[in-house]
Design a protein around this motif. Structure first.
Motif, short mmCIF file in Angstrom:
data_model
loop_
_atom_site.label_atom_id
_atom_site.label_comp_id
_atom_site.label_asym_id
_atom_site.label_seq_id
_atom_site.Cartn_x
_atom_site.Cartn_y
_atom_site.Cartn_z
N SER A 202 0.83 -1.21 0.00
CA SER A 202 0.00 0.00 0.00
C SER A 202 0.86 1.26 0.00
CB SER A 202 -0.92 0.00 1.23
OG SER A 202 -0.15 0.12 2.42
N LEU A 203 0.22 2.36 -0.36
CA LEU A 203 0.87 3.68 -0.36
C LEU A 203 0.28 4.51 0.77
CD1 LEU A 203 0.79 4.20 -4.22
CD2 LEU A 203 2.69 3.33 -2.85
N THR A 204 0.89 5.64 1.04
CA THR A 204 0.42 6.45 2.16
C THR A 204 -0.84 7.22 1.79
OG1 THR A 204 1.69 8.41 1.55
CG2 THR A 204 2.81 6.76 2.92
N ALA A 257 -2.40 -5.00 -10.74
CA ALA A 257 -2.35 -5.91 -11.87
C ALA A 257 -2.02 -5.15 -13.15
CB ALA A 257 -3.68 -6.65 -12.01
N MET A 258 -2.64 -3.98 -13.31
CA MET A 258 -2.39 -3.19 -14.52
C MET A 258 -0.94 -2.72 -14.57
SD MET A 258 -3.64 -2.17 -17.32
CE MET A 258 -5.43 -2.30 -17.10
N ALA A 259 -0.39 -2.31 -13.45
CA ALA A 259 1.00 -1.84 -13.41
C ALA A 259 1.96 -2.95 -13.83
CB ALA A 259 1.35 -1.34 -12.02
N ALA A 260 1.67 -4.18 -13.42
CA ALA A 260 2.52 -5.31 -13.80
C ALA A 260 2.51 -5.52 -15.31
CB ALA A 260 2.05 -6.57 -13.09
N GLY A 264 6.70 -4.42 -16.36
CA GLY A 264 7.02 -5.61 -15.58
C GLY A 264 8.04 -5.38 -14.50
N THR A 265 8.85 -4.31 -14.62
CA THR A 265 9.87 -4.05 -13.60
C THR A 265 9.26 -3.49 -12.31
OG1 THR A 265 10.39 -1.79 -14.34
CG2 THR A 265 11.56 -3.61 -15.42
N VAL A 266 7.99 -3.15 -12.35
CA VAL A 266 7.31 -2.72 -11.11
C VAL A 266 7.29 -3.87 -10.10
CG1 VAL A 266 5.06 -2.08 -10.13
CG2 VAL A 266 5.91 -0.93 -12.19
N VAL A 267 7.17 -5.09 -10.60
CA VAL A 267 7.17 -6.28 -9.73
C VAL A 267 8.60 -6.66 -9.41
CG1 VAL A 267 6.45 -8.68 -9.48
CG2 VAL A 267 5.02 -7.07 -10.78
N THR A 268 8.93 -6.69 -8.14
CA THR A 268 10.30 -7.00 -7.73
C THR A 268 10.46 -8.41 -7.17
OG1 THR A 268 9.91 -5.99 -5.56
CG2 THR A 268 10.87 -4.58 -7.28
N GLU A 269 9.36 -9.01 -6.70
CA GLU A 269 9.43 -10.39 -6.21
C GLU A 269 8.11 -11.09 -6.48
OE1 GLU A 269 10.64 -11.07 -2.17
OE2 GLU A 269 12.30 -9.66 -2.28
N SER A 270 8.20 -12.39 -6.77
CA SER A 270 7.00 -13.20 -6.96
C SER A 270 7.29 -14.64 -6.59
CB SER A 270 6.51 -13.12 -8.41
OG SER A 270 7.48 -13.64 -9.29
N ILE A 271 6.23 -15.41 -6.39
CA ILE A 271 6.33 -16.83 -6.12
C ILE A 271 5.82 -17.57 -7.35
CG2 ILE A 271 5.49 -18.75 -4.68
CD1 ILE A 271 4.98 -16.61 -2.48
N SER A 310 7.60 0.53 -5.12
CA SER A 310 6.59 1.54 -4.77
C SER A 310 6.80 2.85 -5.52
CB SER A 310 6.60 1.79 -3.26
OG SER A 310 6.19 0.64 -2.57
N ALA A 311 8.05 3.21 -5.77
CA ALA A 311 8.33 4.47 -6.46
C ALA A 311 7.82 4.42 -7.90
CB ALA A 311 9.82 4.76 -6.42
N LYS A 312 8.09 3.31 -8.59
CA LYS A 312 7.62 3.17 -9.97
C LYS A 312 6.10 3.09 -10.02
CE LYS A 312 11.69 0.96 -12.02
NZ LYS A 312 12.20 -0.24 -12.72
N PHE A 313 5.53 2.36 -9.07
CA PHE A 313 4.07 2.22 -9.03
C PHE A 313 3.41 3.57 -8.78
CE2 PHE A 313 0.20 1.00 -6.48
CZ PHE A 313 -0.55 0.54 -7.56
N SER A 314 3.97 4.32 -7.85
CA SER A 314 3.44 5.65 -7.54
C SER A 314 3.48 6.56 -8.75
CB SER A 314 4.23 6.28 -6.39
OG SER A 314 4.14 5.52 -5.22
N GLN A 315 4.56 6.49 -9.51
CA GLN A 315 4.69 7.34 -10.69
C GLN A 315 3.65 6.99 -11.74
OE1 GLN A 315 6.68 9.97 -10.71
NE2 GLN A 315 5.81 10.55 -12.69
N LEU A 316 3.38 5.69 -11.92
CA LEU A 316 2.34 5.28 -12.88
C LEU A 316 0.98 5.81 -12.45
CD1 LEU A 316 3.34 1.57 -13.66
CD2 LEU A 316 3.50 3.54 -15.20
N LEU A 317 0.70 5.79 -11.15
CA LEU A 317 -0.56 6.33 -10.65
C LEU A 317 -0.66 7.83 -10.89
CD1 LEU A 317 -0.98 4.41 -7.27
CD2 LEU A 317 -2.46 4.21 -9.27
N LEU A 318 0.40 8.55 -10.58
CA LEU A 318 0.40 10.01 -10.79
C LEU A 318 0.15 10.35 -12.25
CD1 LEU A 318 3.39 10.97 -8.47
CD2 LEU A 318 1.01 11.71 -8.15
N GLU A 319 0.84 9.66 -13.14
CA GLU A 319 0.68 9.94 -14.57
C GLU A 319 -0.71 9.58 -15.07
OE1 GLU A 319 3.87 7.72 -16.26
OE2 GLU A 319 5.43 9.10 -15.57
#
Length: 327
Positions: A202-204, A257-260, A264-271, A310-319
């Motif tokens: 989550s973000l703040t 899901a859309m950010a991924a 794809g670099t928004v996701v840093t870890e997965s199982i 979170s930084a990349k995800f936040s930027q996608l949301l702002l844009e």
């Protein structure tokens, strides 16, 4: 560089609208069509919500298709008021009386199959609501999944923590059979943005205020539709979501899901592991089970996302809320 071809399947509530605007703002994404499914609202309201988002962003040329109005089998589950009765916070009074004329006549499932068949192994499908349209598509055309490039799903859970029922996430709980079919029969590369993934990344709430107070039509629209919605109340979420995720802040579920898909670099870890949807349990029906010990002996594995940048995800949301750019 060629743009990434995308079909978005959505039950357009507020977070779906945010995710759609993220795709609209992404320069590397070409949306072939938007297919509508029941979920956060009736499928009729979902269609109208999509048309409104496209109008706000001045992207009315993207075709919108009406799809399933209820689950694959059985009676429809009762919808929640998470995003209001209309899916967009019950604040929009001026409804378009001619909205049906703007929806394509082709059924969403037929359109999905056609668009993917015309662009085999090139289309990314992003599913943001109950998976009914997808399950029906594979029943109509069993070869449909193998024609996809990849699949991104917002739905399911990793730890048996539910947000609609005791153990199941909303999208999967609304149509467990369809979720089961999709995760058993779609053998293309599949990425799951679960409830826990979104909540734990989550973000703040301070960022949320910055997001919706940008000077652009899309931001003003988002500020309006979240203004009276309890799901965007810090206090309400502390009492509800905070029970499971202490300190959890602002979450735009479908946007993960859309950010991924967008980057794809928004996701840093997965199982990476096999999964299965529970259909029988009195308390666990619709729950996603992760098979990390290969107990199920399944050959197909999916990527269950766990951490994001979170930084990349936040930027996608702002844009996403700076649309249209010339206003």
């Amino acid at each position: 560089m060629a743009k990434k071809l995308v079909i978005i399947d959505t039950d357009c509530g507020i977070d779906d609208a945010q995710a759609l605007m993220m795709a609209l703002a992404a320069p590397n994404i070409q949306i072939l069509g938007i297919t509508c499914v029941y979920g956060n609202a009736s499928v009729e309201n979902v269609c109208q919500n999509i048309l409104r988002v496209l109008s706000i962003c001045e992207r009315d040329g993207i075709p919108v298709f009406q799809g399933c109005a209820g689950p694959l089998v059985g009676a429809s589950s009762s919808r929640t008021d998470h995003f209001g009765t209309d899916g967009l916070g019950d604040v929009i009074k001026d409804k378009d009386p001619r909205w049906k004329e703007k929806i394509q006549r082709e059924h969403a499932v037929d359109a999905m199959i056609r668009l993917v068949s015309e662009n085999q192994n090139r289309v990314s499908l992003v599913a943001l609501g109950p998976l009914t349209n997808l399950a029906l598509a594979v029943r109509v055309d069993p070869c449909f999944p193998q024609k996809l490039k990849d699949l991104y799903i917002m739905g399911g859970n990793m730890e048996g923590k539910g947000n609609l029922t005791l153990c199941a996430e909303f999208n999967f709980a609304m149509d467990p059979e369809s979720a089961y079919v999709v995760l058993e029969e779609f053998l293309c590369p599949t990425y799951l943005a679960t409830w826990e993934y979104a909540s734990r990344n989550s973000l703040t709430w301070e960022f949320f205020e910055e997001l919706i107070n940008q000077d652009a039509p899309a931001a003003r629209f988002m500020k309006t539709i979240t203004s009276k919605c309890w799901a965007y109340s810090r206090e309400a979420m502390m009492k509800k979501r905070g029970v499971y995720f202490p300190g959890c802040g602002f979450v735009s579920y479908d946007s993960y899901a859309m950010a991924a898909c967008v980057d794809g670099t928004v996701v840093t870890e997965s199982i990476e592991c096999p999964v299965r949807v529970e259909l029988q349990g009195s308390m666990s029906r619709g729950m996603l089970a992760l098979d990390r010990t290969n107990t199920l002996k399944k050959s197909h594995k999916v990527f269950v996302l766990t951490k994001c940048d979170s930084a990349k995800f936040s930027q996608l949301l702002l844009e996403s809320l700076r649309q249209p750019c010339n206003k």
